[in-house]
Design a protein around this motif. Structure first.
Motif, PDB file in Angstrom:
ATOM      1  N   CYS A  30     127.028  35.553  35.214  1.00 48.91           N
ATOM      2  CA  CYS A  30     125.741  34.910  34.947  1.00 48.91           C
ATOM      3  C   CYS A  30     124.679  35.994  34.782  1.00 48.91           C
ATOM      4  N   SER A  31     123.433  35.575  34.592  1.00 47.21           N
ATOM      5  CA  SER A  31     122.370  36.555  34.369  1.00 47.21           C
ATOM      6  C   SER A  31     121.855  37.108  35.699  1.00 47.21           C
ATOM      7  N   GLU A  32     121.283  38.301  35.615  1.00 49.15           N
ATOM      8  CA  GLU A  32     120.695  38.931  36.797  1.00 49.15           C
ATOM      9  C   GLU A  32     119.535  38.092  37.333  1.00 49.15           C
ATOM     10  N   GLN A  33     118.764  37.507  36.418  1.00 51.60           N
ATOM     11  CA  GLN A  33     117.642  36.662  36.830  1.00 51.60           C
ATOM     12  C   GLN A  33     118.136  35.444  37.624  1.00 51.60           C
ATOM     13  N   ASP A  34     119.247  34.843  37.182  1.00 54.98           N
ATOM     14  CA  ASP A  34     119.806  33.700  37.903  1.00 54.98           C
ATOM     15  C   ASP A  34     120.214  34.089  39.323  1.00 54.98           C
ATOM     16  N   VAL A  35     120.809  35.273  39.465  1.00 54.35           N
ATOM     17  CA  VAL A  35     121.221  35.754  40.791  1.00 54.35           C
ATOM     18  C   VAL A  35     119.989  36.013  41.650  1.00 54.35           C
ATOM     19  N   THR A  36     118.985  36.663  41.076  1.00 53.85           N
ATOM     20  CA  THR A  36     117.751  36.952  41.819  1.00 53.85           C
ATOM     21  C   THR A  36     117.112  35.670  42.316  1.00 53.85           C
ATOM     22  N   GLU A  37     117.045  34.659  41.460  1.00 54.35           N
ATOM     23  CA  GLU A  37     116.466  33.374  41.857  1.00 54.35           C
ATOM     24  C   GLU A  37     117.302  32.688  42.925  1.00 54.35           C
ATOM     25  N   ALA A  38     118.635  32.739  42.774  1.00 58.09           N
ATOM     26  CA  ALA A  38     119.522  32.110  43.757  1.00 58.09           C
ATOM     27  C   ALA A  38     119.387  32.790  45.119  1.00 58.09           C
ATOM     28  N   VAL A  39     119.335  34.110  45.132  1.00 58.13           N
ATOM     29  CA  VAL A  39     119.176  34.850  46.387  1.00 58.13           C
ATOM     30  C   VAL A  39     117.829  34.518  47.017  1.00 58.13           C
ATOM     31  N   GLY A  40     116.780  34.446  46.213  1.00 59.55           N
ATOM     32  CA  GLY A  40     115.458  34.086  46.720  1.00 59.55           C
ATOM     33  C   GLY A  40     115.462  32.703  47.368  1.00 59.55           C
ATOM     34  N   THR A  41     116.124  31.757  46.736  1.00 64.07           N
ATOM     35  CA  THR A  41     116.235  30.401  47.291  1.00 64.07           C
ATOM     36  C   THR A  41     117.011  30.416  48.601  1.00 64.07           C
ATOM     37  N   LEU A  42     118.112  31.171  48.645  1.00 64.16           N
ATOM     38  CA  LEU A  42     118.934  31.250  49.858  1.00 64.16           C
ATOM     39  C   LEU A  42     118.183  31.925  51.004  1.00 64.16           C
ATOM     40  N   GLU A  43     117.328  32.880  50.685  1.00 60.95           N
ATOM     41  CA  GLU A  43     116.494  33.507  51.720  1.00 60.95           C
ATOM     42  C   GLU A  43     115.428  32.529  52.210  1.00 60.95           C
ATOM     43  N   LYS A  44     114.821  31.818  51.264  1.00 64.68           N
ATOM     44  CA  LYS A  44     113.745  30.885  51.605  1.00 64.68           C
ATOM     45  C   LYS A  44     114.241  29.727  52.474  1.00 64.68           C
ATOM     46  N   ASN A  45     115.442  29.202  52.171  1.00 62.09           N
ATOM     47  CA  ASN A  45     115.959  28.066  52.954  1.00 62.09           C
ATOM     48  C   ASN A  45     116.749  28.512  54.186  1.00 62.09           C
ATOM     49  N   LYS A  46     116.697  29.812  54.486  1.00 57.59           N
ATOM     50  CA  LYS A  46     117.292  30.396  55.693  1.00 57.59           C
ATOM     51  C   LYS A  46     118.821  30.349  55.709  1.00 57.59           C
ATOM     52  N   THR A  47     119.450  30.264  54.509  1.00 59.60           N
ATOM     53  CA  THR A  47     120.907  30.433  54.449  1.00 59.60           C
ATOM     54  C   THR A  47     121.221  31.909  54.640  1.00 59.60           C
ATOM     55  N   ILE A  48     120.462  32.776  53.979  1.00 60.82           N
ATOM     56  CA  ILE A  48     120.541  34.218  54.223  1.00 60.82           C
ATOM     57  C   ILE A  48     119.455  34.519  55.254  1.00 60.82           C
ATOM     58  N   LEU A  49     119.874  34.962  56.428  1.00 59.64           N
ATOM     59  CA  LEU A  49     118.945  35.176  57.535  1.00 59.64           C
ATOM     60  C   LEU A  49     118.469  36.615  57.669  1.00 59.64           C
ATOM     61  N   GLY A  50     119.169  37.541  57.040  1.00 51.47           N
ATOM     62  CA  GLY A  50     118.775  38.940  57.149  1.00 51.47           C
ATOM     63  C   GLY A  50     119.841  39.835  56.553  1.00 51.47           C
ATOM     64  N   TYR A  51     119.561  41.122  56.572  1.00 54.71           N
ATOM     65  CA  TYR A  51     120.469  42.131  56.038  1.00 54.71           C
ATOM     66  C   TYR A  51     120.604  43.224  57.091  1.00 54.71           C
ATOM     67  N   SER A  52     121.804  43.753  57.242  1.00 55.53           N
ATOM     68  CA  SER A  52     121.975  44.825  58.220  1.00 55.53           C
ATOM     69  C   SER A  52     123.116  45.756  57.822  1.00 55.53           C
ATOM     70  N   ALA A  53     123.103  46.927  58.419  1.00 57.36           N
ATOM     71  CA  ALA A  53     124.162  47.908  58.225  1.00 57.36           C
ATOM     72  C   ALA A  53     125.082  47.875  59.445  1.00 57.36           C
ATOM     73  N   ILE A  54     126.346  48.142  59.234  1.00 54.95           N
ATOM     74  CA  ILE A  54     127.293  48.277  60.339  1.00 54.95           C
ATOM     75  C   ILE A  54     127.355  49.765  60.652  1.00 54.95           C
ATOM     76  N   VAL A  55     126.963  50.126  61.865  1.00 52.67           N
ATOM     77  CA  VAL A  55     126.831  51.532  62.242  1.00 52.67           C
ATOM     78  C   VAL A  55     127.882  51.882  63.289  1.00 52.67           C
ATOM     79  N   ASP A  56     128.548  53.002  63.114  1.00 51.54           N
ATOM     80  CA  ASP A  56     129.455  53.528  64.135  1.00 51.54           C
ATOM     81  C   ASP A  56     128.620  54.445  65.029  1.00 51.54           C
ATOM     82  N   TRP A  57     128.066  53.870  66.101  1.00 52.03           N
ATOM     83  CA  TRP A  57     127.176  54.611  66.995  1.00 52.03           C
ATOM     84  C   TRP A  57     127.895  55.730  67.725  1.00 52.03           C
TER      85      TRP A  57
END
Length: 164
Positions: A30-57
């Protein structure tokens, strides 16, 4: 906007948090714009709650003690375990809280600087809660795999090579 397979999009993002919208668009056809909009919607409706790195402390100079604490709770009338879980996850030391089946009701994952700090958290904050009837603390001695990522795979491969 094209219909995007949301489940596939989320699985791709969960596997690699650094993947770009352009890469996702290519993989999803699909288009990059469609993905950007879908991700924005998923962030707004709290399906995507955050982003993080997995760190080997272990590879840093940060000293951490991780503990899994099983908590037995007397459920609160009309609220079940939710009110107690909410009180517990407010503490800064608490990384995760899960409602569990089995002998204990909640599993609390915490990090502290020392064993004593974790023990004091359990004794002074957790065990004294009115609804908490018992706790059992387990300290993590070594991580082998976390969130799908294998730690110290090179060491395991070196041992196999030496055994052959």
């Amino acid at each position: 906007m094209e219909t995007i397979d949301t489940k596939k999009l989320l699985m791709l993002m969960e596997t690699n948090g650094k993947i770009t919208c352009a890469q996702l668009a290519s993989m999803l056809g699909c288009s990059e714009q469609d993905v950007t909009e879908a991700v924005g919607t998923l962030e707004k409706n709290k399906t995507i709650l955050g982003y993080s790195a997995i760190v080997d402390w272990e590879k840093t100079d940060r000293e951490l003690v991780t503990a899994l604490i099983e908590v037995k709770v007397v459920p609160q009338r009309g609220e079940g375990f939710d009110r107690v879980a909410s009180r517990i996850y407010q503490y800064k030391e608490v990384d995760s809280v899960y409602l569990m089946s089995g002998g204990f009701d909640l599993m609390v994952l915490i990090e502290g600087k020392t064993l004593k700090e974790v023990a004091l958290f359990v004794a002074q904050k957790l065990a004294v809660m009115e609804a908490v009837s018992a706790t059992a603390t387990h300290f993590v001695l070594k991580k082998y795999k976390d969130k799908g990522v294998i730690f110290a795979a090179e060491a395991a491969e070196d041992r196999r090579t030496m055994l052959v």
